[in-house]
Design a protein around this motif. Structure first.
Motif, short mmCIF file in Angstrom:
data_model
loop_
_atom_site.label_atom_id
_atom_site.label_comp_id
_atom_site.label_asym_id
_atom_site.label_seq_id
_atom_site.Cartn_x
_atom_site.Cartn_y
_atom_site.Cartn_z
N ARG A 46 64.97 -61.34 -35.81
CA ARG A 46 64.22 -62.35 -35.04
C ARG A 46 64.19 -62.07 -33.54
O ARG A 46 63.41 -62.66 -32.81
N ASP A 47 65.05 -61.19 -33.08
CA ASP A 47 65.05 -60.82 -31.66
C ASP A 47 64.03 -59.74 -31.38
O ASP A 47 63.73 -59.43 -30.23
N ASP A 48 63.53 -59.13 -32.45
CA ASP A 48 62.54 -58.07 -32.30
C ASP A 48 61.18 -58.73 -32.07
O ASP A 48 60.76 -59.60 -32.84
N ALA A 49 60.51 -58.34 -30.99
CA ALA A 49 59.24 -58.97 -30.60
C ALA A 49 58.23 -58.99 -31.75
O ALA A 49 57.45 -59.93 -31.89
N ARG A 50 58.28 -57.96 -32.58
CA ARG A 50 57.29 -57.85 -33.66
C ARG A 50 57.53 -58.87 -34.77
O ARG A 50 56.60 -59.25 -35.48
N PHE A 51 58.78 -59.29 -34.93
CA PHE A 51 59.10 -60.18 -36.04
C PHE A 51 59.47 -61.59 -35.61
O PHE A 51 59.94 -62.41 -36.38
N LYS A 52 59.29 -61.88 -34.31
CA LYS A 52 59.58 -63.21 -33.79
C LYS A 52 58.58 -64.20 -34.37
O LYS A 52 58.94 -65.25 -34.86
N GLU A 53 57.29 -63.82 -34.27
CA GLU A 53 56.24 -64.62 -34.89
C GLU A 53 55.40 -63.71 -35.75
O GLU A 53 54.34 -63.26 -35.35
N PRO A 54 55.90 -63.42 -36.96
CA PRO A 54 55.20 -62.46 -37.81
C PRO A 54 53.80 -62.93 -38.15
O PRO A 54 53.55 -64.13 -38.27
N PHE A 70 55.49 -58.94 -41.50
CA PHE A 70 56.03 -59.91 -42.45
C PHE A 70 57.54 -59.89 -42.41
O PHE A 70 58.15 -58.81 -42.29
N VAL A 71 58.15 -61.08 -42.50
CA VAL A 71 59.59 -61.17 -42.70
C VAL A 71 59.80 -61.73 -44.11
O VAL A 71 59.31 -62.82 -44.43
N GLU A 78 57.16 -64.78 -44.50
CA GLU A 78 56.51 -65.32 -43.31
C GLU A 78 55.58 -64.26 -42.76
O GLU A 78 56.01 -63.12 -42.57
N PRO A 79 54.32 -64.61 -42.49
CA PRO A 79 53.66 -65.91 -42.67
C PRO A 79 53.43 -66.24 -44.14
O PRO A 79 53.42 -65.36 -44.98
#
Ligand code: CUA
Length: 154
Positions: A46-54, A70-71, A78-79
């Motif tokens: 979640r600290d990775d900019a790419r996966f903060k708001e997947p 995607f996470v 997510e999403p």
């Protein structure tokens, strides 16, 4: 004395082997269409900019129209839903903070294993309109069968 020579020979052979391995790894990383793997600390997904708001983002490169992040986690993706314009070439990146999951987009050839510590990548062209279900095909716990997400190609 001979032992020393053999030891030196063995060590150099190992070094050469590792260098070749390193070079081929770098080449694979730059190969555009191939699926690829990158490492990530699972505790800091979640600290990775790419996966903060997947989700779906326009690509900075000419190779893809979009980057899709995607996470996967127990027990959801997510999403939950993502809309992709028809005809898009998309680079998909998936990671997980917990356990091994699957990432299969039904009716397509996208099918990846998602492991903690790794970012699984796949390039896909979405040329067919419709709704495509993302499903987890690796048993990951009690909520495994509920783990889905939807891709809408419009
Ligand atoms: Cu996630 Cu099965």
């Amino acid at each position: 004395k001979y032992e020393k020579i053999w030891l030196t020979f063995g060590t150099s052979a190992l070094v050469i082997f590792l260098v070749i391995l390193g070079i081929s790894a770098v080449h694979q990383g730059h190969s555009p269409a191939a699926s690829g793997i990158e490492t990530i600390n699972p505790e800091h997904v979640r600290d990775d900019a790419r996966f903060k708001e997947p989700g779906l983002y326009e690509s900075d490169t000419d190779e893809y129209d979009y980057e899709l992040y995607f996470v996967a986690s127990a027990f959801q993706y997510e999403p939950r839903e993502v809309e992709i314009p028809k005809g898009s070439r998309v680079r998909i990146h998936v990671t997980t903070p917990d356990v091994i999951h699957g990432f299969e987009i039904a009716q397509t050839n996208v099918n990846m294993m998602v492991e903690p510590g790794l970012i699984s990548k796949y390039t896909a062209n979405f040329n067919k309109e419709g709704e495509f279900l993302i499903i987890c095909n690796e048993y990951c716990g009690v909520g495994h069968t509920d783990m889905t997400s939807l891709i809408k190609v419009t």
